[in-house]
Scaffold this motif. Structure first.
Motif, PDB file in Angstrom:
ATOM      1  N   TYR A  81      30.283  44.272  35.714  1.00  0.00           N
ATOM      2  CA  TYR A  81      30.847  43.198  34.903  1.00  0.00           C
ATOM      3  C   TYR A  81      29.798  42.176  34.471  1.00  0.00           C
ATOM      4  N   ASP A 136      40.409  47.795  37.882  1.00  0.00           N
ATOM      5  CA  ASP A 136      40.575  46.388  38.236  1.00  0.00           C
ATOM      6  C   ASP A 136      41.520  45.670  37.278  1.00  0.00           C
ATOM      7  N   ARG A 162      45.295  47.134  38.202  1.00  0.00           N
ATOM      8  CA  ARG A 162      45.932  46.565  39.397  1.00  0.00           C
ATOM      9  C   ARG A 162      46.615  45.226  39.110  1.00  0.00           C
ATOM     10  N   ARG A 163      46.234  44.568  38.022  1.00  0.00           N
ATOM     11  CA  ARG A 163      46.825  43.270  37.667  1.00  0.00           C
ATOM     12  C   ARG A 163      47.719  43.351  36.435  1.00  0.00           C
ATOM     13  N   GLN A 210      32.247  49.273  35.622  1.00  0.00           N
ATOM     14  CA  GLN A 210      32.577  48.147  36.495  1.00  0.00           C
ATOM     15  C   GLN A 210      31.348  47.296  36.836  1.00  0.00           C
ATOM     16  N   HIS A 235      52.859  49.388  40.407  1.00  0.00           N
ATOM     17  CA  HIS A 235      51.849  48.882  41.347  1.00  0.00           C
ATOM     18  C   HIS A 235      52.122  49.266  42.801  1.00  0.00           C
ATOM     19  N   MET A 283      43.854  54.826  41.757  1.00  0.00           N
ATOM     20  CA  MET A 283      42.934  53.730  41.495  1.00  0.00           C
ATOM     21  C   MET A 283      41.754  53.726  42.473  1.00  0.00           C
ATOM     22  N   ALA A 325      38.924  41.638  34.474  1.00  0.00           N
ATOM     23  CA  ALA A 325      38.636  42.715  35.422  1.00  0.00           C
ATOM     24  C   ALA A 325      37.862  42.200  36.626  1.00  0.00           C
ATOM     25  N   ALA A 326      37.011  41.203  36.395  1.00  0.00           N
ATOM     26  CA  ALA A 326      36.215  40.633  37.481  1.00  0.00           C
ATOM     27  C   ALA A 326      37.027  39.682  38.357  1.00  0.00           C
ATOM     28  N   GLY A 327      38.278  39.442  37.977  1.00  0.00           N
ATOM     29  CA  GLY A 327      39.143  38.610  38.807  1.00  0.00           C
ATOM     30  C   GLY A 327      39.165  37.149  38.437  1.00  0.00           C
ATOM     31  N   TYR A 383      39.757  51.716  34.064  1.00  0.00           N
ATOM     32  CA  TYR A 383      39.715  50.267  34.198  1.00  0.00           C
ATOM     33  C   TYR A 383      40.631  49.855  35.353  1.00  0.00           C
TER      34      TYR A 383
END
Length: 320
Positions: free
Chosen positions: A124, A291, A294-295, A122, A303, A312, A154-156, A289
């Motif tokens: 990133y 992050d 979660r998406r 993580q 979820h 998580m 992953a970083a959003g 992974y």
């Protein structure tokens, strides 16, 4: 008459023309290495069989033995780092990969594997730099493009992944499972129609082969993308995935990819208890992974589950 190492390798390579004959190739390559431990081609061929079958412990032991004999072999350092990272031992992997880059700066894979390790950890920013450096060396490297995309997600990030995906759509990248990589990314970003097209194109081209980091079957992406619109076709895809994954598990696959795939299949079907069980197994086998998870639209049904959320939040010890 006893065959030479060269004859054994040649016979093994001939057998490998048919993947169903890998069981024939394995003892030939093992014997060639016994006779001539310096044969790097025999190590690579044998390691590729182990890798394709998910025999991670055997591949690691093979390359560690090679390193003991040839500590300056970049293949040994690169593949030790790759296997350790794949097993979820990313911190252990990094020194090996750094040595591999030192020994072979133009490697097509070592910088990419370093990006993988940092994504797992993580970190990133460093993952993004590693993938970027890989792309400076090899601009057509579809795995590095995919790794960079997963790092951004992953970083959003929202807009940059979409912009990069538009670039990738019009680019001539290498053909190493390119369609399934793109199908997975398109699906993650909500482009279901494009995901369906690409996944269908991938079904019969190396259907059981995997790619990092997802390891998802094309048929699983297809099942998820079709779930709301064509339940029968979606179920057909998911059933195909289960058959492929179970075949790999019977063959002895130790890695996280089959377990991740089963997590996705059960989550798509709404079988939440089984999905969480398989996700726990994937984490134990080296997947981490959160992050992305979660998406992930593959996991949309799971979820809200408390068990998923707890899992998580529990980082494996090797990330600390």
């Amino acid at each position: 008459m006893t065959k030479s190492a060269s004859e054994l390798v040649a016979e093994a390579m001939q057998a490998r023309q048919d993947p169903a004959r890998d069981d024939t190739a394995i003892p030939l390559l093992e014997r060639a290495i016994e006779l001539e431990p310096s044969r790097g081609d025999a190590y690579l061929a044998l390691a590729n069989i182990y890798n394709q079958r998910g025999w991670l412990q055997r591949e690691l032991a093979l390359w560690l033995g090679r390193f003991d004999l040839e500590p300056n072999d970049p293949d040994a350092c690169e593949r030790i780092g790759w296997v350790l990272g794949f097993m979820g031992r990313a911190r252990d992997a990094l020194p090996w990969l750094e040595r591999a880059v030192t020994l072979r700066p133009s490697s097509r894979w070592a910088m990419f594997f370093r990006g993988n390790a940092f994504l797992w950890l993580q970190d990133y920013d460093r993952a993004r730099r590693m993938y970027g450096r890989q792309l400076e060396l090899h601009a057509d490297h579809s795995s590095a493009h995919a790794g960079l995309m997963w790092t951004l997600l992953a970083a959003g990030a929202e807009e940059e992944p979409r912009a990069r995906l538009r670039v990738i759509r019009g680019s001539g990248l290498d053909g190493d499972r390119y369609d399934i990589k793109r199908a997975d990314l398109e699906h993650f970003l909500g482009e279901r129609a494009e995901a369906v097209t690409l996944a269908r194109r991938s079904l019969d081209v190396g259907a059981a082969r995997r790619y990092w980091p997802r390891g998802i079957c094309a048929s699983t992406v297809l099942g998820s993308a079709l779930w709301e619109d064509d339940r029968a076709a979606a179920e057909e895809g998911l059933s195909r995935s289960v058959a492929l994954v179970e075949a790999r598990r019977v063959e002895g696959d130790e890695g996280h990819m089959p377990r991740f795939d089963l997590t996705a299949v059960h989550a798509i079907r709404g079988e939440l208890r089984q999905a969480c069980q398989w996700l726990e197994a994937a984490v134990a086998a080296g997947w981490w992974y959160p992050d992305l998870a979660r998406r992930d639209p593959l996991f949309r049904n799971v979820h809200p589950e408390e068990r998923f959320q707890r899992l998580m939040a529990l980082a494996p010890a090797t990330t600390r």
